[in-house]
Design a protein around this motif. Structure first.
Motif, PDB file in Angstrom:
ATOM      1  N   ALA A  10       1.583  -9.211  16.992  1.00  0.00           N
ATOM      2  CA  ALA A  10       2.755  -9.958  16.558  1.00  0.00           C
ATOM      3  C   ALA A  10       2.362 -11.328  16.028  1.00  0.00           C
ATOM      4  O   ALA A  10       1.352 -11.901  16.431  1.00  0.00           O
ATOM      5  CB  ALA A  10       3.735 -10.122  17.714  1.00  0.00           C
ATOM      6  N   TYR A  48      16.145 -11.812  11.290  1.00  0.00           N
ATOM      7  CA  TYR A  48      15.085 -12.276  12.179  1.00  0.00           C
ATOM      8  C   TYR A  48      15.612 -12.651  13.558  1.00  0.00           C
ATOM      9  O   TYR A  48      14.964 -12.421  14.577  1.00  0.00           O
ATOM     10  CB  TYR A  48      14.398 -13.504  11.579  1.00  0.00           C
ATOM     11  CG  TYR A  48      13.369 -13.230  10.506  1.00  0.00           C
ATOM     12  CD1 TYR A  48      12.810 -11.974  10.311  1.00  0.00           C
ATOM     13  CD2 TYR A  48      12.932 -14.271   9.682  1.00  0.00           C
ATOM     14  CE1 TYR A  48      11.867 -11.749   9.331  1.00  0.00           C
ATOM     15  CE2 TYR A  48      11.971 -14.060   8.691  1.00  0.00           C
ATOM     16  CZ  TYR A  48      11.451 -12.796   8.526  1.00  0.00           C
ATOM     17  OH  TYR A  48      10.503 -12.581   7.552  1.00  0.00           O
ATOM     18  N   THR A 299       9.370  -3.155   5.515  1.00  0.00           N
ATOM     19  CA  THR A 299       9.608  -2.396   6.751  1.00  0.00           C
ATOM     20  C   THR A 299      10.095  -0.978   6.453  1.00  0.00           C
ATOM     21  O   THR A 299      10.924  -0.417   7.163  1.00  0.00           O
ATOM     22  CB  THR A 299      10.606  -3.150   7.670  1.00  0.00           C
ATOM     23  OG1 THR A 299      10.364  -4.554   7.573  1.00  0.00           O
ATOM     24  CG2 THR A 299      10.437  -2.737   9.116  1.00  0.00           C
ATOM     25  N   LEU A 332       3.282  -7.941  12.997  1.00  0.00           N
ATOM     26  CA  LEU A 332       4.726  -8.076  12.867  1.00  0.00           C
ATOM     27  C   LEU A 332       5.109  -9.525  13.086  1.00  0.00           C
ATOM     28  O   LEU A 332       4.532 -10.197  13.939  1.00  0.00           O
ATOM     29  CB  LEU A 332       5.455  -7.209  13.900  1.00  0.00           C
ATOM     30  CG  LEU A 332       5.718  -5.746  13.555  1.00  0.00           C
ATOM     31  CD1 LEU A 332       4.409  -4.984  13.519  1.00  0.00           C
ATOM     32  CD2 LEU A 332       6.679  -5.140  14.563  1.00  0.00           C
ATOM     33  N   ALA A 334       8.325 -12.890  12.226  1.00  0.00           N
ATOM     34  CA  ALA A 334       9.432 -13.544  11.516  1.00  0.00           C
ATOM     35  C   ALA A 334       8.921 -14.868  10.995  1.00  0.00           C
ATOM     36  O   ALA A 334       9.248 -15.927  11.520  1.00  0.00           O
ATOM     37  CB  ALA A 334      10.608 -13.742  12.470  1.00  0.00           C
ATOM     38  N   CYS A 344      11.126  -7.283   9.750  1.00  0.00           N
ATOM     39  CA  CYS A 344      12.026  -6.489  10.586  1.00  0.00           C
ATOM     40  C   CYS A 344      12.980  -5.688   9.712  1.00  0.00           C
ATOM     41  O   CYS A 344      13.013  -5.841   8.483  1.00  0.00           O
ATOM     42  CB  CYS A 344      12.811  -7.392  11.540  1.00  0.00           C
ATOM     43  SG  CYS A 344      14.027  -8.464  10.749  1.00  0.00           S
ATOM     44  N   ARG A 375      10.739  -3.748  19.113  1.00  0.00           N
ATOM     45  CA  ARG A 375      10.078  -4.932  19.668  1.00  0.00           C
ATOM     46  C   ARG A 375      11.096  -6.075  19.800  1.00  0.00           C
ATOM     47  O   ARG A 375      11.072  -7.062  19.058  1.00  0.00           O
ATOM     48  CB  ARG A 375       8.914  -5.349  18.772  1.00  0.00           C
ATOM     49  CG  ARG A 375       7.787  -4.330  18.697  1.00  0.00           C
ATOM     50  CD  ARG A 375       7.014  -4.225  20.001  1.00  0.00           C
ATOM     51  NE  ARG A 375       6.326  -5.469  20.305  1.00  0.00           N
ATOM     52  CZ  ARG A 375       5.126  -5.796  19.811  1.00  0.00           C
ATOM     53  NH1 ARG A 375       4.486  -4.952  19.016  1.00  0.00           N
ATOM     54  NH2 ARG A 375       4.574  -6.946  20.129  1.00  0.00           N
ATOM     55  N   PHE A 382      13.344  -5.702  15.118  1.00  0.00           N
ATOM     56  CA  PHE A 382      11.949  -5.335  14.871  1.00  0.00           C
ATOM     57  C   PHE A 382      11.649  -3.945  15.432  1.00  0.00           C
ATOM     58  O   PHE A 382      12.068  -3.598  16.549  1.00  0.00           O
ATOM     59  CB  PHE A 382      11.001  -6.357  15.501  1.00  0.00           C
ATOM     60  CG  PHE A 382      10.828  -7.590  14.668  1.00  0.00           C
ATOM     61  CD1 PHE A 382       9.799  -7.673  13.750  1.00  0.00           C
ATOM     62  CD2 PHE A 382      11.708  -8.654  14.785  1.00  0.00           C
ATOM     63  CE1 PHE A 382       9.636  -8.804  12.967  1.00  0.00           C
ATOM     64  CE2 PHE A 382      11.560  -9.790  14.010  1.00  0.00           C
ATOM     65  CZ  PHE A 382      10.516  -9.866  13.095  1.00  0.00           C
ATOM     66  N   TYR A 383      10.911  -3.170  14.632  1.00  0.00           N
ATOM     67  CA  TYR A 383      10.463  -1.842  15.067  1.00  0.00           C
ATOM     68  C   TYR A 383       9.054  -1.649  14.537  1.00  0.00           C
ATOM     69  O   TYR A 383       8.759  -1.940  13.371  1.00  0.00           O
ATOM     70  CB  TYR A 383      11.385  -0.739  14.536  1.00  0.00           C
ATOM     71  CG  TYR A 383      11.219   0.579  15.261  1.00  0.00           C
ATOM     72  CD1 TYR A 383      12.065   0.919  16.307  1.00  0.00           C
ATOM     73  CD2 TYR A 383      10.216   1.476  14.909  1.00  0.00           C
ATOM     74  CE1 TYR A 383      11.922   2.112  16.996  1.00  0.00           C
ATOM     75  CE2 TYR A 383      10.052   2.681  15.589  1.00  0.00           C
ATOM     76  CZ  TYR A 383      10.914   2.991  16.631  1.00  0.00           C
ATOM     77  OH  TYR A 383      10.771   4.177  17.320  1.00  0.00           O
ATOM     78  N   GLU A 384       8.188  -1.137  15.372  1.00  0.00           N
ATOM     79  CA  GLU A 384       6.787  -1.020  14.999  1.00  0.00           C
ATOM     80  C   GLU A 384       6.567   0.030  13.901  1.00  0.00           C
ATOM     81  O   GLU A 384       7.233   1.070  13.886  1.00  0.00           O
ATOM     82  CB  GLU A 384       5.949  -0.620  16.221  1.00  0.00           C
ATOM     83  CG  GLU A 384       5.856  -1.711  17.268  1.00  0.00           C
ATOM     84  CD  GLU A 384       5.037  -1.274  18.462  1.00  0.00           C
ATOM     85  OE1 GLU A 384       4.542  -2.147  19.172  1.00  0.00           O
ATOM     86  OE2 GLU A 384       4.888  -0.054  18.684  1.00  0.00           O
TER      87      GLU A 384
END
Length: 532
Positions: A10, A48, A299, A332, A334, A344, A375, A382-384
């Motif tokens: 991150a 964000y 993303t 990842l 913001a 994100c 996340r 947020f998503y991996e």
């Protein structure tokens, strides 16, 4: 090959809005909305953080009708403006976009949650698009001599007239590219534009309008309305001379039906379930890098991004290992700078869709090789970046567009199987082929049912080839943007044929029978000499 996912690193910075997004700027942009002074307001949120971003006036159907009325009056004068003057405005806009790009980058990130590097690609795209149509429009729209009915005696010319007022409905995922990119050729062709950008990313579209006005575009030639499609979509359709839409296949079908009922044209870029083919002779490291660029920009919220990868079984394990390692290394964050690799998702509904697709696949037996989880400690959306194997047809994401940072990967026995599986979808927007042999790659590309196919590239090669058409087949849409198609669709062709001396009627004193015999002989002669 990894058997369990590793958490993606991150970037922990960028909690608030950047200083460039001042109240003065936001007020100036929202004032560009075609809405009544006492209009209701809708609040947008920053992906964000989930915090409030802007209060936008909401347009009513009556506001839309008023915008079209103003646009029609302005369009008459605009269409009469010499194309060299329209060109100057576009080139000034081009310069302003590059000079003031930091504002645009901040706006795009604040509204969409994408990374700065992804936002910059939109700035680049609009600069290229603007320059291309500014420099090409005069030639593309020029009167063209066409072969006449009777050689030497028929003078035939094809003219191009603007449609009138074009309605553009643009999406949230690429707020500058899709908003300005579709308006620019319509405007330079002499049309006025009434546009409905998605509310979530309307500020970026309004920024483009603001700069175009600063560049010299007359008032009312390009206007923007804000509101839900269920509220003002009907007014847009009822008043438009042409519809340009980017969005879901379901909505695209409705627009096509309604446009057909009104006998107006439409251009639709819709969904996709795009495939990447890694052939047995591919450079594995290069293909793995390409897969990162193919699957995770913005993303994964990109119509032309890759959601399926088919890899020759001889190199499957090696490719997957390289791809997973690169995916797990992505950062990842913001951040309103270039430090993050992946941002994100833009809205909660996309997070819900991504989560549901991955959870459904895992519950039915798929294996997560990378990512696979939200996340929330980084932000609410947020998503991996996620890689899955063992995806089967009963799983939702096997056939359905996810529109997020999720890709499924499959081994194939040979190229024929890979092509067949890539084509086994109602969609046909974009595809990617990886091989060390360029000729082989182009031959495989020609077998794929997709509007654009990139060899040893993800999507940027075809998208950036602005002189070539871009669009989808099947459920991915109708019509094309870019190239000659991207501007000529906004025009009405007219044929003017001037007949000199004698046409197809017999001269005085010559019978129809004699005249028919003479014309028959002339037709045979023209074929003999190779005339078309």
């Amino acid at each position: 090959m990894p058997t369990s996912p590793v958490a993606t690193p991150a970037v922990t910075r960028g909690s608030g809005l950047p200083p460039s997004l001042t109240p003065t700027l936001l007020d100036r942009l929202t004032a560009r909305v075609a809405a009544a002074a006492d209009a209701a307001k809708v609040t947008t949120n920053a992906p964000y953080t989930g915090g409030p971003l802007a209060d936008l006036p909401v347009s009513t159907p009556s506001d839309v009708e008023t915008a079209f009325a103003r646009a029609r009056r302005a369009q008459e004068t605009w269409a009469a403006t010499p194309i060299r003057e329209r060109k100057k405005i576009l080139l000034r806009f081009h310069d302003l976009v590059l000079q003031r790009q930091d504002e645009a980058l901040d706006l795009m990130q604040a509204e969409s949650g994408k990374t700065r590097r992804d936002a910059f690609l939109e700035v680049t795209d609009i600069a290229i698009t603007t320059r291309y149509y500014a420099r090409s429009a005069a030639q593309l729209l020029a009167p063209r001599r066409r072969r006449g009915a009777i050689p030497l005696l028929t003078h035939t010319t094809e003219l191009r007239h603007p449609k009138g007022v074009v309605a553009v409905i643009s999406p949230w995922n690429y707020p500058l590219s899709m908003a300005a990119g579709d308006a620019i050729p319509a405007l330079v062709a002499g049309n006025a534009v009434v546009q409905k950008p998605d509310t979530q990313t309307a500020l970026t579209a309004l920024w483009a309008l603001d700069l175009m006005r600063e560049a010299g575009l007359p008032a009312d030639v390009w206007q923007m309305v804000i509101g839900r499609g269920s509220s003002i979509g009907g007014a847009l359709m009822d008043n438009a001379d042409y519809m340009m839409f980017t969005g879901s296949t379901a909505t695209g079908r409705k627009i096509a039906r309604d446009a057909g009922e009104r006998l107006i044209g439409s251009s639709l870029e819709l969904g996709g379930k795009n495939a990447m083919l890694v052939l047995d002779d591919a450079d594995i490291a290069r293909a793995a890098d390409g897969a990162i660029d193919a699957c995770f920009p913005s993303t994964g919220q990109l119509c032309v991004s890759i959601e399926r990868i088919y890899v020759a079984e001889e190199i499957f394990d090696a490719f997957v290992a390289e791809f997973v390692a690169r995916t797990n290394a992505l950062r990842l964050g913001a951040a309103y700078d270039y430090s993050a690799d992946v941002g994100c998702l833009t809205n909660p509904s996309q997070l819900d869709t991504v989560t549901a697709h991955v959870d459904d696949a895992v519950a039915k037996g798929a294996t997560v090789l990378a990512g696979g989880r939200a996340r929330p400690e980084l932000g609410p959306l947020f998503y991996e970046p996620t890689i899955l194997t063992g995806v089967t047809p009963e799983m939702t994401l096997h056939d359905r567009e996810t529109f997020g940072p999720v890709v499924s990967i499959y081994p194939d026995r040979d190229t024929d199987e890979a092509v067949a599986r890539a084509n086994a979808t109602p969609y046909g927007l974009n595809a990617s082929v990886w091989t060390r042999n360029g000729a082989r790659g182009r031959a495989v590309a020609a077998r794929l049912r997709a509007g654009t196919v990139n060899v040893n590239e993800a999507f940027a090669a075809a998208w950036g080839s602005i002189d070539a058409p871009m669009g989808g087949m099947g459920d991915s849409g109708l019509g094309r943007r870019h190239g000659a198609d991207g501007i000529l669709k906004y025009t009405e062709p007219q044929t003017v044929a001037h007949q000199r001396i004698r046409g197809f009627s017999p001269p005085s004193g010559v019978s129809h029978e004699t005249w028919s015999s003479a014309l028959t002989g002339a037709l045979k002669f023209l074929k003999r000499i190779g005339s078309r």
